[in-house]
Design a protein around this motif. Structure first.
Motif, PDB file in Angstrom:
ATOM      1  N   ARG A 182       0.914  -0.838   0.306  1.00  0.00           N
ATOM      2  CA  ARG A 182       0.027   0.049  -0.471  1.00  0.00           C
ATOM      3  C   ARG A 182       1.135   1.118  -0.110  1.00  0.00           C
ATOM      4  N   GLU A 183       1.844   1.403   0.788  1.00  0.00           N
ATOM      5  CA  GLU A 183       2.715   2.372   1.246  1.00  0.00           C
ATOM      6  C   GLU A 183       3.643   2.384  -0.536  1.00  0.00           C
ATOM      7  N   ALA A 184       3.424   1.789  -1.136  1.00  0.00           N
ATOM      8  CA  ALA A 184       4.782   1.302  -2.869  1.00  0.00           C
ATOM      9  C   ALA A 184       3.721   2.223  -3.825  1.00  0.00           C
ATOM     10  N   GLU A 185       2.290   1.776  -2.941  1.00  0.00           N
ATOM     11  CA  GLU A 185       1.571   2.335  -3.907  1.00  0.00           C
ATOM     12  C   GLU A 185       0.875   3.701  -4.043  1.00  0.00           C
ATOM     13  N   ARG A 186       0.955   4.051  -2.702  1.00  0.00           N
ATOM     14  CA  ARG A 186       0.870   5.973  -2.503  1.00  0.00           C
ATOM     15  C   ARG A 186       2.339   6.464  -2.761  1.00  0.00           C
ATOM     16  N   ASP A 187       3.337   5.627  -2.999  1.00  0.00           N
ATOM     17  CA  ASP A 187       4.517   6.797  -3.273  1.00  0.00           C
ATOM     18  C   ASP A 187       4.397   7.074  -4.853  1.00  0.00           C
ATOM     19  N   ARG A 188       3.526   5.741  -5.968  1.00  0.00           N
ATOM     20  CA  ARG A 188       3.756   5.624  -6.777  1.00  0.00           C
ATOM     21  C   ARG A 188       2.732   7.318  -7.712  1.00  0.00           C
ATOM     22  N   GLU A 189       1.775   6.751  -6.223  1.00  0.00           N
ATOM     23  CA  GLU A 189       0.445   7.822  -6.788  1.00  0.00           C
ATOM     24  C   GLU A 189       1.460   9.661  -6.048  1.00  0.00           C
ATOM     25  N   LEU A 190       1.991   9.232  -5.450  1.00  0.00           N
ATOM     26  CA  LEU A 190       2.185  10.962  -4.480  1.00  0.00           C
ATOM     27  C   LEU A 190       2.912  11.214  -6.007  1.00  0.00           C
ATOM     28  N   GLY A 191       3.966  10.409  -6.796  1.00  0.00           N
ATOM     29  CA  GLY A 191       4.757  10.809  -8.074  1.00  0.00           C
ATOM     30  C   GLY A 191       4.344  11.006  -9.521  1.00  0.00           C
ATOM     31  N   VAL A 192       2.973   9.887  -9.355  1.00  0.00           N
ATOM     32  CA  VAL A 192       2.373  10.515 -11.013  1.00  0.00           C
ATOM     33  C   VAL A 192       1.628  12.053 -10.454  1.00  0.00           C
ATOM     34  N   VAL A 193       1.053  12.181  -9.296  1.00  0.00           N
ATOM     35  CA  VAL A 193      -0.221  14.175  -9.036  1.00  0.00           C
ATOM     36  C   VAL A 193       1.625  15.224  -9.848  1.00  0.00           C
ATOM     37  N   ALA A 194       2.317  14.714  -9.269  1.00  0.00           N
ATOM     38  CA  ALA A 194       3.649  15.728  -8.701  1.00  0.00           C
ATOM     39  C   ALA A 194       4.131  15.993 -10.140  1.00  0.00           C
ATOM     40  N   ARG A 195       4.462  14.801 -11.184  1.00  0.00           N
ATOM     41  CA  ARG A 195       4.125  15.057 -12.519  1.00  0.00           C
ATOM     42  C   ARG A 195       3.161  15.295 -13.415  1.00  0.00           C
ATOM     43  N   GLU A 196       2.190  15.883 -12.686  1.00  0.00           N
ATOM     44  CA  GLU A 196       0.825  15.802 -13.714  1.00  0.00           C
ATOM     45  C   GLU A 196       0.470  17.608 -12.791  1.00  0.00           C
ATOM     46  N   ARG A 197       1.282  18.214 -11.781  1.00  0.00           N
ATOM     47  CA  ARG A 197       0.779  19.421 -11.477  1.00  0.00           C
ATOM     48  C   ARG A 197       1.778  19.805 -12.483  1.00  0.00           C
ATOM     49  N   ALA A 198       3.111  19.613 -12.440  1.00  0.00           N
ATOM     50  CA  ALA A 198       3.930  19.801 -13.170  1.00  0.00           C
ATOM     51  C   ALA A 198       3.429  20.252 -15.395  1.00  0.00           C
ATOM     52  N   LEU A 199       3.150  19.318 -15.320  1.00  0.00           N
ATOM     53  CA  LEU A 199       3.098  19.461 -16.740  1.00  0.00           C
ATOM     54  C   LEU A 199       2.193  20.470 -16.832  1.00  0.00           C
ATOM     55  N   LEU A 200       0.932  20.365 -15.598  1.00  0.00           N
ATOM     56  CA  LEU A 200      -0.155  21.738 -15.239  1.00  0.00           C
ATOM     57  C   LEU A 200       0.327  22.574 -15.903  1.00  0.00           C
ATOM     58  N   ALA A 201       1.070  22.875 -15.710  1.00  0.00           N
ATOM     59  CA  ALA A 201       2.447  24.139 -14.969  1.00  0.00           C
ATOM     60  C   ALA A 201       2.441  24.566 -17.054  1.00  0.00           C
ATOM     61  N   GLU A 202       3.433  23.468 -17.252  1.00  0.00           N
ATOM     62  CA  GLU A 202       3.339  24.086 -18.725  1.00  0.00           C
ATOM     63  C   GLU A 202       2.535  24.219 -19.689  1.00  0.00           C
ATOM     64  N   VAL A 203       1.854  23.414 -19.624  1.00  0.00           N
ATOM     65  CA  VAL A 203       0.027  23.467 -20.071  1.00  0.00           C
ATOM     66  C   VAL A 203       0.056  25.291 -20.275  1.00  0.00           C
ATOM     67  N   GLU A 204      -0.759  25.260 -18.887  1.00  0.00           N
ATOM     68  CA  GLU A 204      -1.911  26.907 -18.182  1.00  0.00           C
ATOM     69  C   GLU A 204       0.002  27.861 -19.041  1.00  0.00           C
ATOM     70  N   ARG A 205       1.341  27.415 -19.197  1.00  0.00           N
ATOM     71  CA  ARG A 205       1.633  27.926 -19.737  1.00  0.00           C
ATOM     72  C   ARG A 205       1.681  28.702 -21.582  1.00  0.00           C
ATOM     73  N   ALA A 206       1.482  26.814 -21.833  1.00  0.00           N
ATOM     74  CA  ALA A 206       1.725  27.429 -23.179  1.00  0.00           C
ATOM     75  C   ALA A 206      -0.146  28.477 -23.459  1.00  0.00           C
ATOM     76  N   LEU A 207      -0.845  28.281 -23.043  1.00  0.00           N
ATOM     77  CA  LEU A 207      -1.833  28.905 -22.913  1.00  0.00           C
ATOM     78  C   LEU A 207      -1.925  30.471 -22.943  1.00  0.00           C
ATOM     79  N   ALA A 208      -0.729  30.666 -21.466  1.00  0.00           N
ATOM     80  CA  ALA A 208      -0.706  32.098 -21.878  1.00  0.00           C
ATOM     81  C   ALA A 208       0.120  32.424 -22.697  1.00  0.00           C
ATOM     82  N   LYS A 209       0.712  31.997 -23.516  1.00  0.00           N
ATOM     83  CA  LYS A 209       1.240  32.412 -24.471  1.00  0.00           C
ATOM     84  C   LYS A 209       0.885  32.324 -25.284  1.00  0.00           C
TER      85      LYS A 209
END
Length: 110
Positions: free
Chosen positions: A50-77
């Motif tokens: 369960r802990e390994a799965e939670r760590d994986r999910e947190l990694g996905v969340v971090a990557r998705e947040r970083a990608l969201l920032a890139e997408v938002e930047r592109a939309l602003a441009k």
């Protein structure tokens, strides 16, 4: 130097960026599993899983947040009329590159 993209290409890329933003927001709205207090004994392996799965999910969340920032930047441009131009050289980013990665900041060779 400005973008070499047509209005149709820009509209298509905006649509794809907005769809990606919506997808990311759906992922980020999914709650991350929380682990119960530490388990010992026969349930230790299950807790470790369960802990390994939670760590994986947190990694996905971090990557998705970083990608969201890139997408938002592109939309602003896009809104500013600066989309499709390399942040490094100022040269137009080829449509093929943007079609593959609509939030790209530079051409492939940079």
């Amino acid at each position: 130097m400005g973008t070499a993209l047509t209005r149709t290409q820009l509209d298509e890329l905006r649509r794809r960026l907005e769809e990606e933003r919506a997808r990311i927001l759906r992922v980020l709205q999914t709650p991350v599993a929380t682990s119960p207090p530490e388990a010992r004994g026969p349930e230790f392996e299950e807790e470790a899983q369960r802990e390994a799965e939670r760590d994986r999910e947190l990694g996905v969340v971090a990557r998705e947040r970083a990608l969201l920032a890139e997408v938002e930047r592109a939309l602003a441009k896009l809104d500013e009329g600066k989309y499709g131009v390399s942040e490094t050289t100022g040269d137009p980013i080829p449509y093929a590159r943007l079609a593959a990665v609509p939030w790209a900041r530079q051409g492939v060779d940079e």
